[in-house]
Design an enzyme around this catalytic site. Sequence first.
Site, mmCIF file in Angstrom:
data_model
loop_
_atom_site.group_PDB
_atom_site.id
_atom_site.type_symbol
_atom_site.label_atom_id
_atom_site.label_comp_id
_atom_site.label_asym_id
_atom_site.label_seq_id
_atom_site.Cartn_x
_atom_site.Cartn_y
_atom_site.Cartn_z
ATOM 1 N N GLY A 53 0.787 -1.218 0.000
ATOM 2 C CA GLY A 53 0.000 0.000 0.000
ATOM 3 C C GLY A 53 0.825 1.277 0.000
ATOM 4 C CB SER A 54 -0.196 4.655 1.144
ATOM 5 O OG SER A 54 -1.434 4.628 0.462
ATOM 6 C CB VAL A 55 4.529 1.907 3.193
ATOM 7 C CG1 VAL A 55 3.796 1.930 4.519
ATOM 8 C CG2 VAL A 55 4.311 0.572 2.486
ATOM 9 C CG PHE A 56 5.820 0.713 -2.500
ATOM 10 C CD1 PHE A 56 6.600 0.516 -3.623
ATOM 11 C CD2 PHE A 56 5.855 -0.256 -1.514
ATOM 12 C CE1 PHE A 56 7.386 -0.617 -3.758
ATOM 13 C CE2 PHE A 56 6.629 -1.381 -1.631
ATOM 14 C CZ PHE A 56 7.404 -1.562 -2.760
ATOM 15 C CE LYS A 57 -0.502 6.682 -1.841
ATOM 16 N NZ LYS A 57 -1.712 7.200 -1.162
#
Length: 594
Positions: free
Chosen positions: A312-316
């Site tokens: 999820g958004s930890v990759f952003k």
Amino acid sequence: MTRTPLRPLATVLHARQKGENPDAIEAANKARRHAAMADKQRRRAEGRLLVLGLAFFVAFGVIGMRMAALASSVPEEPRAVVAGNPIIGQRSDIVDRNGRILATNLQTHSLYAHPRDMIDPVRVARELATIFPEMDEADLLKDFTGDRRFLWIRRQLSPEQMQAVHDIGSPGLLFGPREMRLYPNGPVAAHILGGARYGREGVSSAEVIGVAGVERHFDSFLRDPANEGAPLQLSLDLTIQAVTEQVLAGGMSIMNAKGASSVLMDIHTGEIVAMASLPDFDPNNRPSVPTTGDQSDSPLFNRAVQGVYELGSVFKIFPIAQALELGLVNADTMIDTQGPLTWGRFRITDFRNYGPRLSTTDVIVHSSNIGTARIAMQIGAERQQDFLRNLGFLEPTQVEMVEAPTGRPLLPRNWSDISTMTISYGHGLSTSPLHLAAGYASLLNGGTLVRPTLLRQDNPVPGPRVISEAVSAQSRSMLRQVVTSGTASFAEVEGYAVGGKTGTADKPRAAGGGYYDDKVIATFASVFPANDPKYILIVTLDEPSENSGVEPRRTAGWTAVPVAAEMIRRVAPLLGLRPQVDRPQQVGVTLTSN
């Protein structure tokens, strides 16, 4: 040999003619014969004495030369010569970074039987079934009264069990010395250590071999006599590992999750200080590998290393940092976040609508999928792949565990434009929490590549540069703002300036495709202290649900973040980090006299 007659006829006749006594002739001949025989025996005896003397001379000469050779040689320890391949029973200890025991050997005994030497096998079977309740008396009696000459009963015994068996008093029950592998801390660091079992066995010794984790990876080193018992020192800190597992287990229970994992890593060296996966097991009594069902539900499954998930958004932070490095945006560049973003038959939306435009920093702070996807399209698929490959996201980690190769990331078959967009916010690419920890460390430590390791690093060598120090500092600043004014407000730990990013990813269905509506992987990736980075902490919960409100809350901000905050609060002082608390200004006091 010619014998001379004692009474020669011619000599007797001649003696008679002279008037002499013929008997004197016989006596003289006997005397001469006896003298000749005595001479012969004397010469034979002298010859034997000479040979014996020479033999003694040669023997003493050889002994003297051997003694001289030994006196002039270098002393060596004697070595036993065994026919074939000997059983090596010794195994080195495993210790943490401070030298505390994680795995060691304990002297014990095995129990075996010679049924033909038993006087009363019925009583022996009954007594053994009493001492070992898991054994069946009927099966034991069948073995004792059959044709078998040798029978293993127990591979290892406790002192109490050994005494109880000794009290049976049967000559057919025998003990064999051996060493067993002991994990004195029970389930602490179970997935890292892995476990061991007996390999080749004899009645007087048995080899202990690793079956998983570092026990298997370093099996040759641990069994090598040339190491002279030198321990294997890991990067783990036993105290911090125990606290990490305690907090993670509490968080998993409170958040009603089916599983959890965490990775605490030194941001500069890649040393794994603590790594946990729940549910776990006790390596002293390692369970068998399940043959049915989902392997990821087994307590043997290492979620931190083997588990690959869409995080999820930890990759952003990765496309944002890459765009900053390429000069495509800066921290204040306004990004179009008007939604939904349509690409063919795909629609990308945000969890909340924060307006038609957000700055690059606010794209991270408010976790905008649309804004991140638009930045990713400026980067392009090829450059995105190269950046993620440089950070190690496209290959299994090289951590020193046999399970590491099984944690292979799941990549899209066709890295299309839509893949570029979804991967930018953590969908379409599945990686392990350990991958994420290494990626965050490389991004936030000043921009040099970090490889995760379980071995203590006394003289670490910096890796190649992946981004500039300036972009690394900007990334830390953005992640700090996520905690102070964004989706990770529960991560604030006074004195430790935590920075991080939340990620909530819907779980894919095992069959039929698509995603569950009510099952997620919640992750919080953090760095602390953000202004002087020392450590990376990743906390992941599988299917969490925070149920204190009217409706269940499953997002990482409500589930993974509070667990990570409590973990930082507990372990930061143990890591030697002093809290930086702003002291209020002293109020001045003016002394006056009447």
